[in-house]
Write a protein that holds these residues in place. Structure first.
Motif, PDB file in Angstrom:
ATOM      1  N   ARG A  41       0.975  -1.293  -0.075  1.00 22.48           N
ATOM      2  CA  ARG A  41       0.235   0.111  -0.081  1.00 22.48           C
ATOM      3  C   ARG A  41       0.927   1.141   0.040  1.00 22.48           C
ATOM      4  NH1 ARG A  41      -2.578   2.872   5.204  1.00 22.48           N
ATOM      5  NH2 ARG A  41      -0.121   3.362   4.970  1.00 22.48           N
ATOM      6  N   ASP A  42       1.788   1.213   0.971  1.00 22.81           N
ATOM      7  CA  ASP A  42       2.854   2.303   0.883  1.00 22.81           C
ATOM      8  C   ASP A  42       3.374   2.560  -0.373  1.00 22.81           C
ATOM      9  OD1 ASP A  42       2.196   2.617   3.601  1.00 22.81           O
ATOM     10  OD2 ASP A  42       4.045   1.840   4.332  1.00 22.81           O
ATOM     11  N   CYS A  43       3.827   1.548  -0.993  1.00 19.74           N
ATOM     12  CA  CYS A  43       4.394   1.863  -2.436  1.00 19.74           C
ATOM     13  C   CYS A  43       3.594   2.470  -3.389  1.00 19.74           C
ATOM     14  CB  CYS A  43       4.950   0.381  -2.903  1.00 19.74           C
ATOM     15  SG  CYS A  43       6.182  -0.147  -2.078  1.00 19.74           S
ATOM     16  N   GLY A  49       3.368   6.029  -2.442  1.00 18.87           N
ATOM     17  CA  GLY A  49       4.528   6.735  -2.756  1.00 18.87           C
ATOM     18  C   GLY A  49       4.577   6.903  -4.178  1.00 18.87           C
TER      19      GLY A  49
END
Lengths: 619, 329
Positions: free
Chosen positions: A534-536, A539
């Motif tokens: 999710r963070d990727c 980002g």
């Protein structure tokens, strides 16, 4: 043991006292004048048979303590006793042993062989070989191999390999397919692999045959070439000869046992094995029951595919029917059959009927499936060199030697140098040279056959001395310019087979509670798109993709939300009316949200907190 | 050209910075936790990074780097170091109570005194300034007759006396003269006291450095603290041989200092002060935040990323930030 004086009260050594304390099985019993003299006398008595051979004595010169151990549970192992640099197992005794005139037990009684425990071992100086004996030595190893455990002792040339690889080889040997039990045909293990056409290794250790491993081998001798192969054996992939595979190389059978029980329920009801009548609730399509016999159990030797029923079973309904005017209506039974899951298809090997522990009727159905090596199956040599099949190449496209020998397997040369498994090369060389003599090569640790012997044998039989061959390209027929190392080496098939692991999902079942996809292969689940993933996406700024993953491909729902109070509306199916349960307003709007969020709202309500959704038009 | 190198609107700089520092951080854990044997080791690597990010009140090993005014010679540096180093009465004298005569005897060590360039007379003055009662100096022994006669008070008096500050700067436990890479001598101190150091004559006030971020904040203000934070973070990463762009560290420092004081990252700092209830509840102490929100009737405006993911909307980052400017109809 007259020397030991009993001291009752004082347990600790008085200051300035030079006497040595004596412990029996860890308990202090007294003092003696000289610990080393006591221990050597005790050992003498043990060897001459006055004391039990099961006692062990140890003098710790640093702490000046004597430990005598006679209790149970000590790991002990045998050594040949050495006195004045001379082995007590003389050639005379050895020939007597060979002739059967003397036995192991007698040798122990004679004090020729003695068992040491961990503590007494501390004071022993053990020679590995008889040639190494010096006057300082106290014991001699019976065989150098014996310093290793069962698993290492069957590995070839462990002293030529780096130690991490030996450890890995041990771990992998335990995963190899062979004949795990000779009565496998009568057993109902939930999962079992049996190798077809197992062979014993051409190069084997002495413990290998002593342990009778040669009678239930777990692997086959492969003709292996070490070269790159169009990139299909890149980073530990293997290229296998398809024709060898079709001839039966690396083939195994996989047995899986399924169980079903006629359970009893409170109220005298119970399950029934039968072909479920079409009236049962949850009835599958008729096709699914086609393999069942009259008793509702599959017919042996029928080929069963996924979703086919192997044990037809009906259960009583979950809730009792209500009374009608005509009395209790006929019970509608519930379908509760045992079906084959996708990927578990095969042939029904045997069907067994017994009673379960609670006395119910129990059916065990054993499925059988031949596993032919395929792309993704795992193989390993006995040197910690594992790999996964990357290509099954037809024999005509494989490289071949001038004698027409085609390798069964091609491994990548990069697998060797950084891992320092020179034993792998040596076994290949040995396996090749041994083919001419019809004898087995010896690769026992520390005193196996030497490379020079193999080289000599190869030379005598008209082969390149270092095992290299000129190969011809199978596709073009041209000579490959460099020499390629070809040899025969024992390979194991490991029980990580793709067919038992492969898993895909596009659509599938969801969890009841969260409406999110299920987890795990067994439940045909999805792969988790976790927090870091999710963070990727955040980002990267891929908002839309993120929403698709987390919402549209997962647990999207449309809920009606009350515009006035912001709670989620309900639908009255009887009156066909939708309204807000709090303020009974009918001014509702459809809102897209994740079901997990709806669940969160419900759980917050359970905390006596009332969450409201304030609605606004999408900008 | 300058415009081109600017970060785009909606770029998730926070996540990128977090990943850029976090990924090398995982390797750091494995490599160094201790350097065996080296005494007085200032924590480096992960422990130090955690210390910085947690915005501790005082680092485990506070230190300062001080340069002197005037000529840069070893002798000058030693001179200054000697002045800076804190000395207490305890370390130059033996203090004994005489309960019988209700007096305290302080036997001075002349050698030690000479080392720090003090005379017994000076010590006497210091004691006089700090205490009441009669003093008498004879043969390097100061006899003190305290005003009180109760034994308890005498004991209390002596313990106070032991910690009597004689010379140097408070909190500076040691001062070492070191030679920097540029060939200049500087003083590395154990312990940090920036306010006092700036007042110390002979100190180059332009080049006083401390690794205590909170102290920099107190003495020099928040902007200085931010710079100090960036420098410390970057230094920790550099020492590990990890290449992380400074701008990631700067963003981290910015986030920590944006409210005017140094905040930690975590429950008690940044994350605990996020705008949205849902975002806070999703991080830690879920129920606490939910209940607090319910008692005050809080509203979550769904501004952040986490909130929008929970609700199931596009996150206001990257492509999710683009909206239609003109409304139709």
């Amino acid at each position: 043991m007259a020397k030991i004086k009993r001291k009752k009260k004082k347990m600790s050594k008085p200051v300035g006292q030079q006497k040595c304390s004596v412990y029996i099985n860890g308990r202090f019993i007294g003092f003696c004048e000289s610990g080393s003299a006591l221990v050597s006398e005790l050992k003498e008595k043990r060897r001459s048979g006055v004391l039990s051979p099961e006692a062990n004595f140890y003098y710790n010169s640093q702490t000046d303590d004597v430990y005598i151990n006679t209790d149970s549970g000590r790991a002990r192992r045998p050594y040949i006793v050495v006195e004045n640099g001379q082995s007590k197992l003389t050639t005379a005794l050895l020939s007597q042993l060979k002739g059967g005139e003397t036995t192991w037990g007698k040798l122990v009684k004679l004090g020729v062989i003695e068992y040491l425990d961990a503590e007494e071992e501390e004071s022993a100086l053990v020679a590995l070989k008889e040639e190494d004996l010096t006057p300082e030595h106290t014991h001699l190893e019976i065989d150098p191999v014996s310093i290793m455990g069962v698993t290492v002792s069957v590995l070839p040339y462990p002293e030529y390999n780096s130690s991490p690889r030996v450890t890995m080889a041990c771990a992998m040997a335990k995963q190899s397919l062979g004949t795990y039990s000779t009565n496998f045909n009568l057993r109902t293990d939930s999962r079992a692999h049996i190798m077809l056409y197992p062979q014993q290794p051409l190069v084997q250790t002495r413990p290998y045959s002593i342990l009778k491993f040669s009678e239930r081998a777990a692997g086959q001798n492969f003709v292996v070439a070490i070269t790159s192969m169009h990139g299909y054996n890149l980073s530990d992939a293997l290229v296998m000869n398809r024709n060898s595979v079709q001839r039966g190389l690396g083939r195994s059978v996989f047995y899986k046992t399924h169980e079903s029980e006629e359970r009893k329920y409170p109220g005298g009801q119970k399950d029934k094995f039968e072909i479920p009548p079409a009236t049962t609730s949850g009835y599958r399509e008729e096709k699914a029951y086609r393999h069942l016999g009259e008793d509702g159990i599959v017919v042996p030797e029928s080929t069963v595919n996924s979703r086919d029923v192997i044990v037809g079973k009906t259960s009583p309904p979950r809730f009792l029917e209500e009374m009608t005017v005509f009395g209790v209506s006929e019970e509608k039974k519930r379908e509760n059959s045992l079906a084959i899951k996708s990927g578990d298809d095969g042939v029904v090997d045997s069907v067994m009927l017994t009673d379960s522990l609670s006395g119910n009727k129990l059916v065990k159905v054993r499925m059988r499936c031949v596993k032919v090596p395929e792309l993704g199956d795992k193989f390993a040599s006995r040197h910690g060199q594992k790999g996964v099949v990357g290509l099954l190449l037809p024999q005509e496209d494989m490289p071949f030697t001038k004698d027409g020998i085609v390798p069964d397997l091609i491994i990548n040369p990069h697998a060797i140098p950084s891992r320092m498994t020179s034993g792998h090369l040596l076994e290949m060389l040995g396996g090749k040279s041994v083919c001419f003599s019809g004898k087995f090569g010896d690769c026992s640790a520390f005193n196996g056959d030497k490379a020079d012997d193999y080289i000599k044998a190869l030379k005598e039989n008209g082969f390149e001395e270092y095992g290299e061959e000129f190969l011809y390209d199978g596709v073009s027929g041209e000579l490959i310019k460099s020499k390629i190392f070809v040899g025969v080496i024992y390979y194991q098939k490991l029980h990580h087979l793709v067919s038992n692991k492969m898993h895909v999902r596009s659509r599938g079942p969801v969890q009841l509670l969260t409406h999110q996809p299920t987890e795990g292969r067994a439940r045909e689940g999805g792969l988790r798109f976790g927090e870091m993933e999710r963070d990727c996406l955040i980002g990267y700024g891929a908002s839309m993709l993120l929403r698709e993953r987390l919402l549209e491909e997962s647990d999207r729902t449309f809920e009606l939300v009350c515009a006035k109070c912001g709670s989620i509306a309900i639908k009255d199916h009887v009156k066909n009316r939708e309204y807000c349960p709090v303020c009974e307003s009918t001014e509702l709007h459809q809102v897209e949200m994740s079901y997990a969020f709806k669940l969160l709202l419900d759980e917050i309500k359970a905390l006596h907190i009332f969450p409201r959704l304030l609605l606004k038009d999408k900008a | 050209m300058r415009e081109k190198t600017k970060i785009d609107v909606g770029e998730a700089v926070g996540i990128v910075a977090a990943q850029s520092i976090g990924e090398p951080g995982t390797q750091m854990t494995m490599r160094t936790f201790h350097y065996a044997g080296v005494a007085e080791q200032v924590p480096t690597g992960l422990p130090r990074l955690i210390e910085l990010v947690d915005a501790r009140k005082e680092p485990k090993k506070p230190f300062m780097d001080v340069y002197m005014l005037g000529e840069n010679t070893e002798a000058a540096a030693r001179e200054l170091a000697q002045q800076i180093e804190r000395t207490k009465l305890d370390s130059v004298a033996q203090i004994e109570e005489n309960f019988l005569d209700k007096k305290i005897e302080v036997t001075l060590d002349t050698k030690e005194l000479e080392l720090i360039k003090l005379t017994p007379e000076d010590v006497k003055k210091k004691i006089k300034a700090a205490t009441s009662g009669s003093l008498d100096l004879k043969d390097n022994v100061i006899t003190i007759k305290p005003g009180t006669t109760s034994l308890r008070n005498i004991r209390r008096f002596t313990s106070k006396l032991r910690l009597l500050h004689l010379k140097g700067i408070e909190k500076i436990k040691r001062a070492l003269v070191l030679k920097g890479k540029d060939g200049k001598y500087f003083i590395r101190t154990d312990g940090s006291n920036m306010a006092a150091m700036l007042k110390q004559p002979g100190v180059d006030t332009q080049h006083v450095y401390t690794n205590d971020v909170k102290e920099v904040e107190r003495v020099l203000g928040i902007e200085a603290a931010r710079v100090c934070l960036v420098r410390e973070i970057k230094q920790v990463l550099d020492m590990q041989g990890l290449t992380v762009d400074v701008r990631h560290c700067m963003l981290l420092a910015d986030a920590m200092t944006m409210d005017g004081d140094v905040k930690s990252i975590g429950r008690h700092g940044l994350s605990g002060e996020k705008a949205g209830v849902l975002a806070r509840a999703a991080f830690e102490e879920t129920i606490k935040h939910l209940i607090k929100a319910s008692t005050s009737g809080e509203e979550d405006k769904l501004i952040g990323v986490t909130e929008n993911i929970i609700v199931g909307q596009t996150v206001p980052v990257g492509t999710g930030l683009v909206r239609l400017k003109m409304k139709l109809g």
